[in-house]
Design a protein around this motif. Structure first.
Motif, PDB file in Angstrom:
ATOM      1  N   UNK A 151      -0.008   3.386  -2.284  1.00 36.59           N
ATOM      2  CA  UNK A 151      -0.368   2.570  -3.345  1.00 36.59           C
ATOM      3  C   UNK A 151       0.276   3.105  -4.860  1.00 36.59           C
ATOM      4  N   UNK A 152       0.579   4.257  -5.001  1.00 36.66           N
ATOM      5  CA  UNK A 152       1.093   4.734  -6.150  1.00 36.66           C
ATOM      6  C   UNK A 152       2.623   4.035  -6.641  1.00 36.66           C
ATOM      7  N   UNK A 153       2.890   3.986  -7.971  1.00 36.16           N
ATOM      8  CA  UNK A 153       3.871   2.990  -8.462  1.00 36.16           C
ATOM      9  C   UNK A 153       4.653   4.034  -9.642  1.00 36.16           C
ATOM     10  N   UNK A 154       5.924   3.946  -9.643  1.00 37.57           N
ATOM     11  CA  UNK A 154       6.668   4.304 -10.713  1.00 37.57           C
ATOM     12  C   UNK A 154       7.474   3.057 -11.172  1.00 37.57           C
ATOM     13  N   UNK A 155       7.475   2.885 -12.467  1.00 35.20           N
ATOM     14  CA  UNK A 155       8.460   1.733 -12.973  1.00 35.20           C
ATOM     15  C   UNK A 155       9.322   2.683 -13.981  1.00 35.20           C
ATOM     16  N   UNK A 156      10.685   2.161 -13.705  1.00 33.82           N
ATOM     17  CA  UNK A 156      11.930   2.608 -14.385  1.00 33.82           C
ATOM     18  C   UNK A 156      12.570   1.596 -15.193  1.00 33.82           C
ATOM     19  N   UNK A 193       0.941  -1.178   0.005  1.00 34.60           N
ATOM     20  CA  UNK A 193       0.029   0.092   0.151  1.00 34.60           C
ATOM     21  C   UNK A 193       1.018   1.431  -0.072  1.00 34.60           C
ATOM     22  N   UNK A 194       2.239   1.005   0.044  1.00 31.40           N
ATOM     23  CA  UNK A 194       3.019   2.236   0.309  1.00 31.40           C
ATOM     24  C   UNK A 194       3.274   2.807  -1.172  1.00 31.40           C
ATOM     25  N   UNK A 195       3.978   4.024  -1.299  1.00 23.81           N
ATOM     26  CA  UNK A 195       4.425   4.336  -2.556  1.00 23.81           C
ATOM     27  C   UNK A 195       5.811   3.572  -2.720  1.00 23.81           C
ATOM     28  N   UNK A 196       6.137   3.544  -4.204  1.00 23.34           N
ATOM     29  CA  UNK A 196       7.291   2.645  -4.286  1.00 23.34           C
ATOM     30  C   UNK A 196       7.560   2.749  -5.891  1.00 23.34           C
ATOM     31  N   UNK A 197       9.040   2.582  -6.115  1.00 20.01           N
ATOM     32  CA  UNK A 197       9.646   2.503  -7.330  1.00 20.01           C
ATOM     33  C   UNK A 197      10.225   1.157  -7.623  1.00 20.01           C
ATOM     34  N   UNK A 198       9.792   0.399  -8.999  1.00 20.28           N
ATOM     35  CA  UNK A 198      10.431  -0.665  -9.393  1.00 20.28           C
ATOM     36  C   UNK A 198      11.389  -0.604 -10.849  1.00 20.28           C
ATOM     37  N   UNK A 199      12.345  -1.013 -10.880  1.00 19.29           N
ATOM     38  CA  UNK A 199      13.151  -0.861 -11.964  1.00 19.29           C
ATOM     39  C   UNK A 199      13.490  -2.166 -12.696  1.00 19.29           C
ATOM     40  N   UNK A 200      13.663  -1.944 -13.949  1.00 20.31           N
ATOM     41  CA  UNK A 200      14.118  -3.100 -14.903  1.00 20.31           C
ATOM     42  C   UNK A 200      15.434  -2.308 -15.756  1.00 20.31           C
ATOM     43  N   UNK A 201      16.235  -3.376 -15.746  1.00 25.10           N
ATOM     44  CA  UNK A 201      17.463  -2.855 -16.528  1.00 25.10           C
ATOM     45  C   UNK A 201      17.860  -4.143 -17.373  1.00 25.10           C
ATOM     46  N   UNK A 202      18.494  -3.742 -18.396  1.00 27.14           N
ATOM     47  CA  UNK A 202      18.903  -4.716 -19.419  1.00 27.14           C
ATOM     48  C   UNK A 202      19.731  -4.093 -20.420  1.00 27.14           C
ATOM     49  N   UNK A 203      20.698  -4.623 -21.329  1.00 25.55           N
ATOM     50  CA  UNK A 203      21.247  -4.234 -22.162  1.00 25.55           C
ATOM     51  C   UNK A 203      20.317  -3.632 -23.575  1.00 25.55           C
ATOM     52  N   UNK A 204      21.124  -2.768 -24.334  1.00 26.96           N
ATOM     53  CA  UNK A 204      20.283  -1.975 -25.295  1.00 26.96           C
ATOM     54  C   UNK A 204      19.671  -3.170 -26.254  1.00 26.96           C
TER      55      UNK A 204
END
Length: 881
Positions: free
Chosen positions: A281-286, A171-182
């Motif tokens: 509950x808000x999310x940021x996907x990077x 339920x908290x605000x959070x940031x999830x990240x995805x990484x990988x080569x070009x």
């Protein structure tokens, strides 16, 4: 190379047949130069087909281009000098000037003779590489290349489920990240997540922002507000802090989901995140290519490392990209799977190779050759990417190569308006006329070809399916920049190289302070194109415009990016001395474009954005015979065309295709008779004056539009009193396919006239175009209507079915807050898409239609024929059906 030769041929032809008075004493030498330059066109075409590494042939190409460039400089500069001389002495005759140009032409002709006498030159010209029959076969294969209109997502199902679950947990605000080569598919995965129903129903607002390496904080904030559909002031005085406050105010305490795609640094993320409230509950996907960035910015769990595709998934993606809904023939599958395996799980490699295969004939021999040729190029490192892209580039037809590389002139991540891109291609000489097809049609085909080969992404399409905006993948963009510099197509100017520009590139793409650039004293006079994407505001006083003309006297393209910070405060006389200009896109505070603008007789595209509500154009645009597109954001008052037969150019402009936006009072019979081939017309102002019946002639100005036999697109913006009626059917242009009305405040019953227009396919009613609570269209009308867009209206009740709209494919209802329901009878229309945007009361009825369609759905029917419902803002999961 060929584009330069094409433009030189065009200029020489113009001198001979239109401005012959300039060369009355050197006409024979100019004709001879024209013949020789045309011969060079043949040589360059044949030498490029060979793709030889022969140093002698390469040296010949270099010598030819050197002569062509010097010839172009000589002719262009002579035209400028002669016209300025005529301004001062009212005569083109300047014998010393002609003697000098004659001497220089003869010297060039002697050099050309030396080149032509070389045996290597003769060999390339005489030994045609492709016989005519084979060339025709190749052309036919190119024309059969299918369009790839869908983004096929393969191999990300499980990963998408993982990301979606993480986004919905807690339920908290959070940031999830995805990484990988070009090229691994970070954006594709994020897009799959972004469009999923689970995410759509879970979050009140969803926003997608492409950041890139060269983001601008202010521009990102403006993008966010735009995607939140919030009105905002684009004035430069509005601070970043004020924009951030507006975003926080809109997002408030609701649950939102923001994708920040392609973030290059932690600072970039922090800059943008400042505008996001930490709502529960808000999310940021990077998404990022840097593991370090992914590790630092994430606040929920570990960063998600993107996996490579399995061989089976690579083959599935390749098959879908090449064959779309069809299956690969059994005899090609062996080599197809081999090619897919060599991509080593990299989606971008699969997509690029698919583009190459699309241009090949579907035979075992061709696919076997591809499999063998690419064996050394598909390795997991950056050098392999570049070599892979190089291969894809080498397989392009010659006429597409310059068009593709030109995209590198635009900033990273930029969504490029297709119409603007094609107008630039035409101005640059990349597009040649072919029979009865207009250059715009040919340019559109070339853009579609680049999209179908997966080198360009169509990011947005118009309601009729045409490409509206496009973008180039970051890796491909870097290739374009590098290859374009190597081929001297254009050079990018930025803060790091602004002081050391010593090369002779004829096109410059400026990505730094324009004021610093123009004062850098590195401005070679041979530059033909100046595309400026500066970010800081400059008000261009007369002295800067004067410097511009002196620095670039032979300029053909002058483009300042659309949300301009570079403002023309005056139209200095020196500006009208840029006689070779073909393309102009500027911003200004002017209310008037002076008479001198009519001196620019070579202009094809004139785009003027002004802060004023009206713009008076005093220049004689009707005598600008090459003008193809005139576009302004305000109501432009055009000069009346001269009726005098003694005028230099009494004939209509056969090239003019776009006039938008013009004053109603400019739509006189005499004016429209000067533009018989007009395809797009936008009229803005007090439309009542357009519809009034003249007491003397007994007809209205609108009736003049009837004479525009090729007009397809008509847009009417009303800035005056409410309208009471529309013109009669016989007053409308006969070939009208698209009509837009804005702020006309017409009663719904007036639309019965529009229902009788036999060819009308798209109707957009925006900003209170129609008023009233009830609308029942006429049965038997709107026989060809495919798209109906209604925005901001007080409509409460709509009665409609397939009898009213037998061919309707898309119904968009936006900000129709009072609309109580969508008629269930619309469920009888096959393959209908309904877009509900801020029209909350109509949602239950739309869901009922969806249920009804699902119950009737034939399980064997293709997905493309199924009903589609889009609701924005998305519903709370408890409200979703």
């Amino acid at each position: 190379m060929e584009a330069v030769v094409n433009v030189l041929v065009e200029n020489l032809t113009e001198l001979l047949y239109e401005n012959f008075q300039l060369i009355s004493d050197v006409e024979d030498d100019v004709k001879k130069l024209l013949r020789f330059v045309n011969g060079f066109k043949s040589f360059l075409k044949e030498s490029r087909k060979i793709r030889t590494e022969n140093d002698i042939v390469k040296q010949l190409e270099k010598e030819i281009m050197d002569v062509v460039y010097r010839s172009e400089n000589l002719i262009d500069q002579y035209v400028v000098d002669a016209k300025i001389h005529a301004e001062r002495f009212t005569s083109f005759l300047d014998y010393p000037l002609k003697r000098e140009v004659a001497r220089k032409i003869k010297a060039i002709l002697e050099e050309i003779k030396v080149i032509q006498d070389k045996k290597e030159y003769q060999k390339v010209i005489e030994d045609k590489v492709l016989p005519r029959e084979l060339a025709q076969s190749v052309l036919q294969q190119q024309q059969k290349v299918p369009r790839v209109e869908e983004e096929y997502v393969v191999g990300f199902d499980e990963e998408a489920k993982i990301i979606i679950q993480r986004l919905r947990e807690g339920s908290s605000y959070g940031v999830i990240s995805v990484f990988g080569m070009p090229g691994l598919g970070k954006t594709t995965l994020a897009n799959k997540v972004f469009k999923s129903e689970e995410i759509e129903y879970h979050f009140m607002y969803r926003v997608w922002i492409y950041v890139s390496q060269f983001y601008k904080k202010r521009d990102v904030y403006l993008q966010i507000l735009k995607k939140l559909q919030q009105p905002h002031d684009c004035d430069i005085k509005v601070t970043e802090e004020e924009l951030a406050s507006k975003i926080k105010e809109v997002l408030g305490h609701v649950k939102y989901f923001v994708v920040l795609d392609d973030v290059w640094s932690v600072d970039a993320f922090n800059d943008i995140q400042d505008a996001f409230p930490k709502s529960k509950g808000s999310r940021v996907l990077v998404t990022t290519r840097e593991e370090r960035v992914a590790t630092i910015v994430r606040s929920l769990g570990e960063p998600h490392r993107l996996k490579f595709l399995e061989p089976k998934e690579s083959w599935e993606l390749l098959e879908k990209k090449v064959f779309r809904e069809e299956r690969c023939p059994d005899d090609l599958k062996e080599y197809g799977e081999e090619i897919a395996k060599k991509c080593d799980g990299l989606p971008l490699a699969v997509v690029i190779i698919a583009g190459i295969l699309l241009g090949k004939s579907k035979t075992r021999l061709e696919w076997r050759n591809v499999a063998i040729s690419f064996s050394d190029f598909l390795r997991m490192n950056i050098e392999s990417y570049q070599r892979l892209i190089q291969l894809s580039y080498d397989h392009l037809p010659d006429d597409l190569k310059s068009c593709f590389l030109y995209l590198g002139a635009f900033p990273n991540g930029n969504h490029i308006p297709a119409a603007k891109l094609m107008q630039l291609w035409i101005a640059e000489g990349f597009i040649e006329e072919e029979g009865v097809l207009t250059m715009e049609v040919i340019a559109g085909e070339k853009l579609c070809s680049l999209v179908s080969r997966n080198l360009v992404m169509a990011t947005q399409r118009k309601t009729d399916g045409q490409i509206k905006t496009c973008r180039v993948h970051d890796m491909l963009l870097q290739f374009c920049k590098k290859e374009a510099k190597a081929e001297d197509l254009f050079n990018e100017i930025n803060e790091t190289n602004i002081r050391n520009q010593q090369d002779s590139c004829r096109r410059l793409s400026v990505h730094c302070s324009f004021k610093e650039f123009i004062s850098s004293k590195q401005n070679p006079e041979y530059v033909r194109s100046l595309l400026c994407f500066a970010s800081n505001r400059i008000e261009m006083p007369p002295q800067i415009i004067q410097s511009l003309r002196k620095a670039f006297p032979l300029l053909r393209v002058l483009h300042f990016a659309p949300d301009e910070s570079i403002i023309f405060m005056r139209c200095h006389r020196d500006f009208s001395r840029l006689f070779h200009l073909r393309y102009i896109a500027i911003s200004t505070t002017l209310k008037t474009l002076p008479t001198e603008i009519g001196n620019l007789r070579n202009v094809q595209t004139l785009i003027v954005r002004t802060s004023e509500s009206t713009l008076e154009i005093k220049g004689d645009i009707w005598s600008m015979s090459r003008l193809r597109h005139l576009q302004t954001n305000s109501s432009a008052k055009l000069p009346p065309p001269s009726s005098s037969k003694t005028k230099k150019d009494p004939f209509p402009n056969q090239n003019l295709q776009t006039l938008s936006k013009v004053s109603p009072l400019s739509c006189t019979a005499a004016a429209l008779a000067k533009a018989p081939n007009l395809k797009k017309l936008g009229i803005r102002g007090t439309l009542a004056k357009l519809f009034e019946t003249d007491k003397i002639s007994g007809s209205s100005l609108f009736k003049n539009l009837r004479e525009l036999k090729f007009l397809e697109n008509l847009k009417l913006w009303n800035d005056g009193e409410e309208l009471q009626h529309l013109p009669q059917k016989y007053e409308f242009p006969t070939n009208l396919t698209k009509l837009t009305l804005s702020k006309t405040y017409l009663p719904w019953c007036e639309l019965s006239v529009l229902g009788t227009l036999e060819k009308l396919e798209i109707l957009k009613l925006i900003e209170h175009a129609v008023v009233g609570e009830y609308w029942e269209p006429i049965i038997g009308g709107f026989l060809c209507l495919q798209v109906l867009h209604i925005e901001r209206t007080d409509l409460r009740s709509l009665k409609a079915s397939n009898k009213h709209f037998p061919r309707l494919k898309s119904l968009a209802l936006r900000h129709c807050e009072k609309l109580e329901a969508i008629p269930l009878a619309l469920a009888d229309i096959s393959s209908l898409e309904i877009d509900l945007n801020h029209s909350k009361m109509a949602i239950p009825s739309a869901q009922d239609i969806l249920k009804q369609k699902q119950q009737k759905q034939d399980p064997t029917e293709k997905p493309t024929h199924r009903f589609k419902l889009t609701i924005y803002p998305p519903l709370d999961p408890s409200q979703a059906s």
